[in-house]
Design an enzyme around this catalytic site. Structure first.
Site, short mmCIF file in Angstrom:
data_model
loop_
_atom_site.label_atom_id
_atom_site.label_comp_id
_atom_site.label_asym_id
_atom_site.label_seq_id
_atom_site.Cartn_x
_atom_site.Cartn_y
_atom_site.Cartn_z
N GLY A 44 0.81 -1.22 0.00
CA GLY A 44 0.00 0.00 0.00
C GLY A 44 0.84 1.26 0.00
O GLY A 44 0.54 2.23 -0.71
N CYS A 45 1.91 1.27 0.77
CA CYS A 45 2.77 2.45 0.87
C CYS A 45 3.53 2.68 -0.43
O CYS A 45 3.74 3.82 -0.85
CB CYS A 45 3.72 2.31 2.04
SG CYS A 45 2.84 2.23 3.63
#
EC number: 1.11.1.24
Length: 152
Positions: A44-45
């Site tokens: 996600g990051c």
């Protein structure tokens, strides 16, 4: 958590380039998209950072600087920046002091640092706050929409 209309708390942290980023030095010069994220090189990051990267010129054209903050070390940030060719600074908030200053909540039953984006205008006032762990790339789109409104 801080609210829209609040003055953004000032802070200074080391960047991936080894410089010191001070929020107060940006006042009067540009808007800031300050995004807090859990950890370098996680799915996600990485999606979030690469989305900011891919639209970075648009943010620059809107008079904004993008700044990412996590508790990862400067070395981890440097590796993440190089691997994904990130053109904006990542700040190492090792002790989580800035995260606490901005009252960014923890996520997933308090196990992970939260994902929150603040849009701070040129006067240092928070114009937008977006808090979502699961919609990582939405942070980018939402921030851009706010900056477009500020430019009008």
């Amino acid at each position: 958590m801080l609210q829209i209309g609040d003055q953004a708390p000032d802070f200074s942290l080391k960047t991936t380039a080894g410089d010191t980023f001070r929020l107060s030095e940006q006042r009067g010069q540009r808007n800031i998209v300050l995004y807090f994220y859990p950890k370098d090189d996680t799915p996600g990051c990485t999606a979030e950072a690469c989305s900011f990267r891919d639209q970075y010129e648009e943010f620059q054209d809107l008079g904004a600087e993008v700044v990412g903050v996590s508790s990862d070390s400067e070395a981890a940030h440097q590796k993440f920046t190089q691997k994904h060719r990130l053109p904006f600074p990542l700040l190492a908030d090792a002790g989580g002091q800035v995260r606490k200053l901005y009252e960014v909540p923890r996520a997933l039953l308090g196990l992970l640092p939260g994902r929150v984006t603040f849009v701070i205008d040129k006067t240092g006032v928070i114009q937008y706050i977006f808090n979502s762990m699961s919609r990582a790339t939405d942070h980018v789109a939402q921030a851009k929409e706010v900056l477009l409104r500020l430019e009008k």
